[in-house]
Design an enzyme around this catalytic site. Structure first.
Site, short mmCIF file in Angstrom:
data_model
loop_
_atom_site.label_atom_id
_atom_site.label_comp_id
_atom_site.label_asym_id
_atom_site.label_seq_id
_atom_site.Cartn_x
_atom_site.Cartn_y
_atom_site.Cartn_z
N CYS A 119 226.47 35.06 42.70
CA CYS A 119 225.06 34.04 42.82
C CYS A 119 224.94 33.02 41.08
CB CYS A 119 224.28 34.95 42.73
SG CYS A 119 224.25 36.58 44.42
N HIS A 257 218.68 30.09 42.22
CA HIS A 257 219.40 30.66 43.06
C HIS A 257 218.09 31.20 44.29
CE1 HIS A 257 221.88 33.74 45.53
NE2 HIS A 257 221.65 34.37 44.65
N ASN A 287 220.96 34.23 51.86
CA ASN A 287 221.39 33.72 50.75
C ASN A 287 222.84 33.80 51.19
OD1 ASN A 287 222.46 35.35 48.20
ND2 ASN A 287 221.22 36.55 47.89
#
Length: 332
Positions: A119, A257, A287
Site C-alpha cells: 500500500c 492510503h 482498499n
C-alpha cells in the site's frame, strides 16, 4: 529514513486513473458471506468496490490509467525514459508490468522496473522516480500504482473480503528546468517485525518462526494493522512536517492510503489534520492498495476540489509493514 526536504525536484505534468466497470456492492457480499451493508459501512466506510472481470488483469488496469493520462493531458509517451510500476498483483512475475507498458505504448528506449511495497508502493514510486531524475540520468518517468486485489482475495473470509478492490493511477514526472519542482519532501519507515500481520504467500509457510498460510490469498490481522497504523502514521506526519519546516495548517489536502475510514479518522485526530482535508477513495473503490492514493486524487480532481498549487501530503502504509510519505505541490 529521516524526513528530507528537497532542494529541487521533478514536476508532475500529467495524471490518469482507471477502474473496471464491474461493481461489487455490500449487498452482493451479503449473499456471499455472513455480513451486511450497515456492518461494513460502520467498520470500514466502504459501500462498494470495482472488480476486474475474469478476463481482466493488472495490466488492463495499468493500460487504462495510462490511456486516461494521455487523453486528459494530451501527453507524449515516446520520450519517456523510465517506467516504474508499483503493484503486488502483477499478471506475471516476469515479464514485469513495466515492460508490458513499454510494449503496449510503443515507448522507445527506456528502463522498466516493477516495485513491491504494497500500500506504500505508489508513494515509494514517486520518491524513487524523483531520485532518478535528480541523478541527471533520466528526464521523464511514468509512475503507476495498480492492483487487482480481487484475484488474491479470499471471498470466504468475512473479515477481509469486504475490503478489497481493483484499479490504477498514473503520473508523469519530468525534470524541472527552473528548479521549482512538485515534490517538496519525503519520509519512509519500516517495521519489518510486523510483516506477518498482513501477507500473501503461496511458497514459504513461515516468516522466521511465525507460521503462515500458503493459499496465495490475502491474510490479515486487522486489529494489529490498525494499532500499528494509528500509532506510526501520526509520528511520520509530524517528522515529515518538522523536517520541512511546515505545520498542519500549511497542508491543503491529506491523501492517506484508503485502507479503512476508521483508520483515517484516528490518524487525522492524532495528527491534528482536519478530517475534511482528507481525500480518500475507499467509499466507492474499497482498499486498492498501491492504487488507492491516485484514485483519491482522481476523485478530488473530478469533484473540483484539487487545484493548481495546492500542497498535498501523500501517505502510503501497509504490508511490510511499510510507510512512505511525500509532500508535493500540485502543478496541473
Amino acid at each position: 529514513m529521516k524526513a528530507a526536504e528537497f532542494q529541487s525536484s521533478a514536476v508532475i505534468t500529467a495524471f490518469g486513473a482507471y477502474v473496471p466497470d464491474q461493481v461489487l456492492g455490500n449487498d452482493d457480499l451479503e449473499r456471499m458471506v455472513e455480513t451486511n451493508h450497515e456492518w461494513i459501512v460502520q467498520r470500514t466506510g466502504i459501500t462498494e468496490r470495482r472488480i476486474a472481470s475474469d478476463e481482466q488483469f493488472c495490466s488492463d488496469m495499468i493500460f487504462g490509467a495510462v490511456r486516461d493520462l494521455v487523453s486528459r493531458y494530451d501527453a507524449r509517451l515516446d520520450d519517456v525514459d523510465f517506467v516504474l510500476v508499483a503493484t503486488t498483483t502483477p499478471d506475471t512475475l516476469f515479464p514485469s508490468m513495466a515492460s508490458r507498458v513499454q510494449a503496449e505504448f510503443g515507448i522507445g528506449s527506456c528502463g522498466a522496473v516493477d516495485l513491491q511495497a504494497a500500500c506504500a508502493g505508489f508513494v515509494y514510486g514517486l520518491q524513487l522516480a524523483n531520485g532518478l531524475i535528480l541523478s541527471g540520468i533520466y528526464r521523464k518517468i511514468l509512475v503507476i500504482g495498480a492492483e487487482t486485489l480481487s484475484k488474491i482475495t479470499d471471498y470466504t473470509d468475512r473479515a477481509t473480503c469486504i475490503l478489497f478492490g481493483d484499479g490504477a493511477g498514473a503520473v508523469l514526472l519530468e525534470r524541472s528546468e527552473d528548479g521549482q519542482g512538485s515534490l517538496l519532501g519525503a519520509y519512509s519507515h519500516t517495521t519489518g517485525s510486523g510483516g506477518h500481520h498482513v501477507y500473501c504467500s503461496h511458497l514459504s509457510g513461515s516468516i522466521g518462526s511465525v507460521p503462515m498460510q500458503t493459499s496465495g490469498k490475502i491474510v490479515q490481522n486487522g486489529r494489529e494493522v490498525y494499532r500499528w497504523a494509528v500509532t506510526q502514521v501520526p509520528k511520520g506526519i509530524a517528522e515529515l512536517l518538522d523536517g520541512c519546516g511546515l505545520g498542519v495548517d500549511d497542508i491543503d489536502w491529506f491523501v492517506p492510503h484508503s485502507a479503512n475510514m476508521r483508520i483515517v479518522e484516528s490518524i487525522c485526530e492524532k495528527s491534528g489534520i482536519p478530517l475534511d482535508k482528507a481525500l480518500t477513495s475507499m467509499a466507492d473503490y474499497g482498499n486498492t492498495s498501491a492504487a488507492s492514493i491516485p484514485l483519491a486524487i482522481d476523485i478530488a480532481l473530478k469533484a473540483g476540489k484539487l487545484r493548481k498549487d495546492d500542497v498535498l501530503l501523500l501517505y502510503g502504509f501497509g504490508g511490510g509493514l511499510t510507510e512512505a510519505a511525500l509532500l508535493l505541490r500540485w502543478t496541473l
